[in-house]
Each structure stands twice: as C-alpha cells, then as structure tokens.
Write a protein that holds these residues in place. Structure first.
Motif, PDB file in Angstrom:
ATOM      1  N   SER A  40       9.614 -30.524   7.080  1.00 59.57           N
ATOM      2  CA  SER A  40      10.749 -30.857   7.947  1.00 59.57           C
ATOM      3  C   SER A  40      12.068 -30.626   7.205  1.00 59.57           C
ATOM      4  N   PHE A  41      12.107 -30.866   5.905  1.00 60.24           N
ATOM      5  CA  PHE A  41      13.335 -30.574   5.154  1.00 60.24           C
ATOM      6  C   PHE A  41      13.606 -29.058   5.125  1.00 60.24           C
ATOM      7  N   ARG A  42      12.544 -28.292   4.953  1.00 59.10           N
ATOM      8  CA  ARG A  42      12.730 -26.829   4.967  1.00 59.10           C
ATOM      9  C   ARG A  42      13.309 -26.381   6.303  1.00 59.10           C
ATOM     10  N   LYS A  43      12.739 -26.917   7.403  1.00 55.15           N
ATOM     11  CA  LYS A  43      13.228 -26.516   8.739  1.00 55.15           C
ATOM     12  C   LYS A  43      14.676 -26.953   8.920  1.00 55.15           C
ATOM     13  N   GLN A  44      14.997 -28.118   8.421  1.00 56.29           N
ATOM     14  CA  GLN A  44      16.374 -28.606   8.571  1.00 56.29           C
ATOM     15  C   GLN A  44      17.337 -27.672   7.810  1.00 56.29           C
ATOM     16  N   GLN A  45      16.945 -27.240   6.622  1.00 58.28           N
ATOM     17  CA  GLN A  45      17.805 -26.340   5.858  1.00 58.28           C
ATOM     18  C   GLN A  45      17.908 -24.964   6.547  1.00 58.28           C
ATOM     19  N   LEU A  46      16.814 -24.521   7.144  1.00 58.83           N
ATOM     20  CA  LEU A  46      16.854 -23.241   7.871  1.00 58.83           C
ATOM     21  C   LEU A  46      17.802 -23.342   9.068  1.00 58.83           C
ATOM     22  N   ARG A  47      17.757 -24.494   9.744  1.00 58.67           N
ATOM     23  CA  ARG A  47      18.671 -24.678  10.889  1.00 58.67           C
ATOM     24  C   ARG A  47      20.116 -24.730  10.410  1.00 58.67           C
ATOM     25  N   GLN A  48      20.314 -25.301   9.229  1.00 59.18           N
ATOM     26  CA  GLN A  48      21.674 -25.335   8.663  1.00 59.18           C
ATOM     27  C   GLN A  48      22.189 -23.912   8.398  1.00 59.18           C
ATOM     28  N   LEU A  49      21.273 -23.057   7.977  1.00 61.40           N
ATOM     29  CA  LEU A  49      21.660 -21.663   7.721  1.00 61.40           C
ATOM     30  C   LEU A  49      22.100 -20.995   9.025  1.00 61.40           C
ATOM     31  N   ALA A  50      21.357 -21.287  10.106  1.00 58.14           N
ATOM     32  CA  ALA A  50      21.744 -20.741  11.417  1.00 58.14           C
ATOM     33  C   ALA A  50      23.105 -21.311  11.828  1.00 58.14           C
ATOM     34  N   LYS A  51      23.306 -22.581  11.540  1.00 63.52           N
ATOM     35  CA  LYS A  51      24.573 -23.233  11.890  1.00 63.52           C
ATOM     36  C   LYS A  51      25.724 -22.599  11.105  1.00 63.52           C
ATOM     37  N   LEU A  52      25.472 -22.335   9.821  1.00 60.05           N
ATOM     38  CA  LEU A  52      26.491 -21.662   8.989  1.00 60.05           C
ATOM     39  C   LEU A  52      26.948 -20.377   9.664  1.00 60.05           C
ATOM     40  N   MET A  53      25.979 -19.626  10.180  1.00 63.28           N
ATOM     41  CA  MET A  53      26.333 -18.339  10.801  1.00 63.28           C
ATOM     42  C   MET A  53      27.067 -18.565  12.120  1.00 63.28           C
ATOM     43  N   ASN A  54      26.540 -19.465  12.938  1.00 63.34           N
ATOM     44  CA  ASN A  54      27.148 -19.668  14.262  1.00 63.34           C
ATOM     45  C   ASN A  54      28.567 -20.213  14.166  1.00 63.34           C
ATOM     46  N   GLU A  55      28.764 -21.195  13.290  1.00 62.05           N
ATOM     47  CA  GLU A  55      30.082 -21.845  13.239  1.00 62.05           C
ATOM     48  C   GLU A  55      31.128 -20.994  12.520  1.00 62.05           C
ATOM     49  N   ASN A  56      30.681 -19.969  11.815  1.00 60.25           N
ATOM     50  CA  ASN A  56      31.637 -19.166  11.046  1.00 60.25           C
ATOM     51  C   ASN A  56      31.570 -17.693  11.434  1.00 60.25           C
ATOM     52  N   GLU A  57      31.210 -17.444  12.681  1.00 60.13           N
ATOM     53  CA  GLU A  57      31.020 -16.061  13.108  1.00 60.13           C
ATOM     54  C   GLU A  57      32.296 -15.231  12.922  1.00 60.13           C
ATOM     55  N   ASP A  58      33.435 -15.785  13.304  1.00 57.31           N
ATOM     56  CA  ASP A  58      34.685 -15.022  13.185  1.00 57.31           C
ATOM     57  C   ASP A  58      34.972 -14.658  11.732  1.00 57.31           C
ATOM     58  N   LEU A  59      34.824 -15.664  10.860  1.00 55.67           N
ATOM     59  CA  LEU A  59      35.129 -15.441   9.444  1.00 55.67           C
ATOM     60  C   LEU A  59      34.173 -14.400   8.846  1.00 55.67           C
ATOM     61  N   LEU A  60      32.903 -14.523   9.174  1.00 57.37           N
ATOM     62  CA  LEU A  60      31.924 -13.581   8.624  1.00 57.37           C
ATOM     63  C   LEU A  60      32.158 -12.169   9.179  1.00 57.37           C
TER      64      LEU A  60
END
Ligand code: NAD
Length: 515
Positions: A40-60
């Motif tokens: 579950s910690f691995r999945k949570q970190q993977l979801r965080q990675l998706a969140k990093l991309m979604n919330e920073n799409e413009d910057l990336l």
C-alpha cells in the motif's frame, strides 16, 4: 500560453561531497523502516508520482519546451501519457505481480511449502537520457517503486530545465527518505557510481554504458542498459507505400528524430525508391506544413554538439556546399539530398533547427550508416533486388518450415541487418505476412513493429529493451517489476517427519537410488 510560464533557468548541481552521504542515508532508511515492503505504501507513492505530473503539467510542459521545443501535445503524448500509463498499470496489477508463486511440488516435497517470494532488491540508481527526459526518468522509477525499492535519480544534464524541475518537485511529492535526485554531469555521475547500488537502470549511449557496467561490476550490481542503435525500416515490395511513408514520417521526425526507436534508415527496392520519396514528401508536408520550421509540432536539436554532428552529415551530402572543401581526402559519401537538408537559408544554428531530411541512393558503407543518427536525417539504402523478385524458387521450405515466406528481397535485407549490431527496433512493412514473418524470424533486435513504427514501445504488456549492442535487460509493466525484484526461493519444511530425511543422511552404505 502555458508554455511561457517561468521555468528555472539554471541547473543546480548536487555538491560532490553530499553524494555518498545521500546514498547511505537512503540505504539506511530503506533497510531500517521497511516502508517500501508494504504494497500500500508503494501504491501511495506511485499515486503521488501521478499527482506530481498532473498538478505540474504546465511547468513540466514548459520545461520540455525549453529543452527540446516540444509542443504541449507532444509532451502530453510522448511523456505524460506514456508515463501515467506505466503508473496506472503498476497500481492496478501490483498485488498480482507481488504475490508469491507456488511451483508445483514433487513427491519429496508433498508436505512442504515451496514458494518464490518477490522481494525488493534495495536501492536502485536510475540514470536518465535527455530525449524524453520525463518518461525516461519516471517510468524506470515506476518499476523500481512498484518492486519496493528506494531510488536515486540522475536526470540528464543535457535537458537541464526538466532536470531542475524534477529535482524541485520530487522531494515535494515522494517520500524524501527513499527518493532523491542527484543533478550534474560527468563528475557528479561518476561520484554516484562509486556507491553501492542493488540495481542500476541506465538509458543512453553504448560508450557510457560500458562505464556504467564497469562501475557496477565493482559491487556486482546487476544492470539494465537501455541503449540505441541503427534501427532499420524494411519496405517489402508488397507494402502500401503511402501508409508506410506516413508511419515512418511519424516515427522518424517526432522529437526531431531524437528517439531511441526512431527508424534510422530505410531498405527498399531501388525501383520503388522514387515513388517512396514522393510519399515521404507528401507525408512531411501534411504533418509539418510547407515549412516545418513554423510547425508547432516540429522539435529542435537538443544541443550545439548534436547540431554540429548532424549538420556535418548534411554538408557531406550537399555537393555544392562550401563545407565540401573540409571533406577533401575523406571517403566518398554517395547519395543525394532528396528532401530538406541545405540550402543554407532553411536551417540555422540560431535555434538548432534542422528540417526533415531524406537522403537517397545511400551506400550501405557510407559514413552515415556507421553510427546511430539520432536526428531528422533519413537515409534510404536501395536494394538491387527488383520489386517483382518475390518468388524464390531455389529456396525450398526445409523440414522445419524455416524458409516459408523467404524471397530474394527479404534475404538481402536480413543479410545487411545481420552484418551490424542488433538494433533496438526493427520495422518491416508489407502486405505479405509470410515475408514479414520470415524477416522477423531471421533477424535479431530489441523489439519489432510490423507495419508501423515505435508503437511496440507504448503497447501495454510488451517488454522494452535491447539485445546485444542495443542493451541488456528490459522493463515496462511487469517486466520492469521483475527486473528490480529478487525472486527468492523459499522451502518450508515441517520440524517432524524425520524418517523421510534418512535417505540422504550418512552412513549411506551400499544404498542405491533407482533414478
Ligand atoms: P545523455 O548524454 O543524456 O547521457 C545519458 C546519461 O549518462 C546522462 O544522465 C549523463 O549524465 C550520463 N553520462 C554521460 N557521460 C557520462 C560519463 N562519462 N560517465 C557517467 N555518466 C555519464 O544521453 P545520450 O547518451 O546522448 O542519449 C542518446 C542515446 O541514448 C542514443 O544512443 C539513444 O538511442 C539512447 N537512448 C536509448 C533509450 C532506450 O530506452 N533504449 C532511450 C533514449 C535514448
């Protein structure tokens, strides 16, 4: 325009004295907390990675634009979609991938538990390349996290904007006890490589891969090496030339040819070459307009060094160009520029623009056929087998069916491909499925797409990796999980039932086993 938003302009390199302590701290955290052993910690970190991309799409997207002139759509397609698909696959299937396996038991193990545990390996070093600087850093991280490993990420300094944005964002979204970015060039990478890792996944060229592998050898660290090579596109006489041309233009000129699986050169029957060039020209105009320089979808060369290398090739083909003087005494290049290339007015170093360029009548031994081109130049090597020479009467099918589909054209193509290092990708176009299958069966390459380019790379369920000169190992989906997982053999026996074991204890005397 979202691409105009401010992006960090300088790359902050990691101080060299900080690198060993950084790796040691990550290892200590991984060992001590065992957080990454939890699915579950691995999945949570993977979801965080998706969140990093979604919330920073413009910057990336802006960082990618500054590094490679990638349009927002290109970034979404080739960096976001590809990476988030890997994340979604890993989250969805992690429980199944991580489940222990129970092989079938033999008579002697009937009362035992026989199992294969899927243990994390520990701390993984990911060294990324610059051409898809998000996808080639984050998707190896997905595999490492899914498998329960901590990660030190070293993005390429050749795409500095993306490298800096990753260094800024990763500690904000992922648990910094286990995930850290080291930025810099050769000195910093060399320092990281002194540390002991449990797996290294490197993406880049074969010369540096040898440095990585020697460093890994000092600690007996396993490696996945994702390299490149000259990936051929073979146009069988049975191919639909229009569709083949469109699919090759897509795969060759996306990201301005700076794609590890881009078709590097074309093999086609000489009597179909002219028609194929007309189709290539039509597809280039359709996709990038009359002047690709103005197309928002056409990229730029990443750095001056690569621009000069590619311009050198063009000058060598461009007979009237003054730079031809520099070539005095060099081997003859052969071939002509059929599309793009010079005239000098159409390409400039100012913004590192090189147009889609097609070279015809290129000899297989021409200098442009030595190294991977990694830019928007497409040599066509015509084969002298006429396009109607598809029947090959002297080559009867052998008893294993080995020659089914063989014809003179495919045999010549296979022989030319077989002379060089195994490429990362092989593309073959044709309506004659047996001929295409024959070529696949008689060549070696990291992967294959029949009747298209690049798409095997983004197809869920397929491994991605090279063979021979194009790399070692593979990842994507479960293949990435497996690459960074230790499959640990476990046998659990009962404390009792001692009489069963007596057969293997001394004294054995005259006992004979009937095998
Ligand atoms: P690059 O220059 O960005 O180098 C890759 C990494 O190696 C970088 O992080 C860089 O810092 C590091 N590096 C460079 N020199 C080093 C040294 N002397 N010691 C230690 N580390 C060093 O990328 P590149 O090599 O120009 O990438 C292009 C090549 O990568 C092409 O051959 C391409 O086909 C291949 N490639 C392969 C894949 C794949 O997935 N198989 C993907 C993209 C690119």
């Amino acid at each position: 325009n979202a691409l105009d938003i401010a992006v960090p302009t300088t790359l902050t390199t990691t101080p060299i004295p900080a690198i060993q302590p950084l790796v040691q701290t990550i290892r200590a955290n991984w060992t001590r907390t065992r957080a990454l052993h939890s699915l579950s910690f691995r999945k949570q970190q993977l979801r965080q990675l998706a969140k990093l991309m979604n919330e920073n799409e413009d910057l990336l997207c802006a960082a990618l634009y500054h590094d490679l002139h990638k349009s927002r759509y290109q970034t979404q397609f080739s960096e976001f979609f590809t990476t988030t698909t890997e994340i979604a696959e890993a989250v969805k299937h992690l429980d199944a991938w991580a489940k222990p396996e129970y092989p079938s038991r033999q008579l002697v193990n009937l009362t035992d538990t026989v199992m294969v545990r899927k243990d994390p390996v520990g701390v993984v070093l990911v060294i990324g390349a610059w051409n898809y600087p998000l996808y080639l850093t984050l998707s190896p991280m997905v595999a490492a996290i899914a498998a329960g490993n901590a990660v030190v990420l070293k993005p390429s300094e050749v795409s500095p904007h993306t490298a800096q944005v990753l260094a800024d964002l990763i500690p904000k979204y992922l648990d910094p006890r286990f995930f850290q970015v080291v930025n810099g060039g050769v000195p910093e990478t060399s320092e990281v490589l002194k540390a002991k890792f449990d797996h290294i996944l490197y993406t880049g060229n074969g010369s540096v891969a040898r440095i990585i592998m020697s460093a890994a050898a000092k600690h007996l660290t396993p490696v996945t090496l994702e390299l490149g090579g000259k990936s051929p596109a073979v146009i069988h006489p049975s191919a639909d030339l229009r569709n083949a041309a469109r699919r090759i233009v897509f795969g060759k000129f996306i990201n301005c040819g700076q794609t590890c699986v881009a078709p590097d050169y074309i093999l086609i029957s000489r009597d179909q070459q002219d028609e194929f060039v007309r189709e290539l020209q039509a597809a280039i105009t359709e996709m990038y307009g009359a002047d690709p320089k103005d197309s928002p979808d056409y990229g730029r060369i990443v750095a001056d060094r690569h621009f000069d290398r590619l311009a050198g090739y063009i000058k060598s083909f461009d007979k009237p160009h003054p730079a031809q003087d520099d070539l005095a005494g060099q081997a003859t290049y052969g071939g002509q520029i059929a599309i793009g290339g010079s005239p000098a007015a159409t390409w400039t170093k100012a913004d590192r623009y090189i147009p889609p360029t097609v070279l015809t009548n290129v000899g297989i031994d021409s200098p442009i056929m030595e190294d991977e081109i990694f830019g928007p130049l497409l040599p066509i090597v015509p084969l002298d087998t006429p396009s109607d020479a598809t029947a090959d009467a002297d080559l009867a099918d052998d008893e294993w069916g080995n020659n089914r589909g063989a014809d003179a054209f495919m045999r010549q193509a296979a022989s030319l491909i077989g002379r060089r290092d195994h490429p990362l990708a092989l593309y073959v176009f044709g309506r004659d499925a047996a001929a295409c299958e024959w070529l696949v069966a008689h060549t070696q390459s990291g992967g294959v797409t029949v009747n298209d380019t690049i798409m095997h790379l983004v197809t869920a369920g397929l491994p991605f990796g090279g063979v021979g000169g194009s790399g070692i190992g593979a990842y994507h989906g479960k293949f990435g999980f497996d690459a960074m997982t230790h499959k640990r053999a476990v046998l659990k026996r009962a404390m009792g039932l001692e009489f069963v074991n007596s057969v293997r204890y001394a004294p054995l005397g005259e006992t004979q086993l009937s095998l």
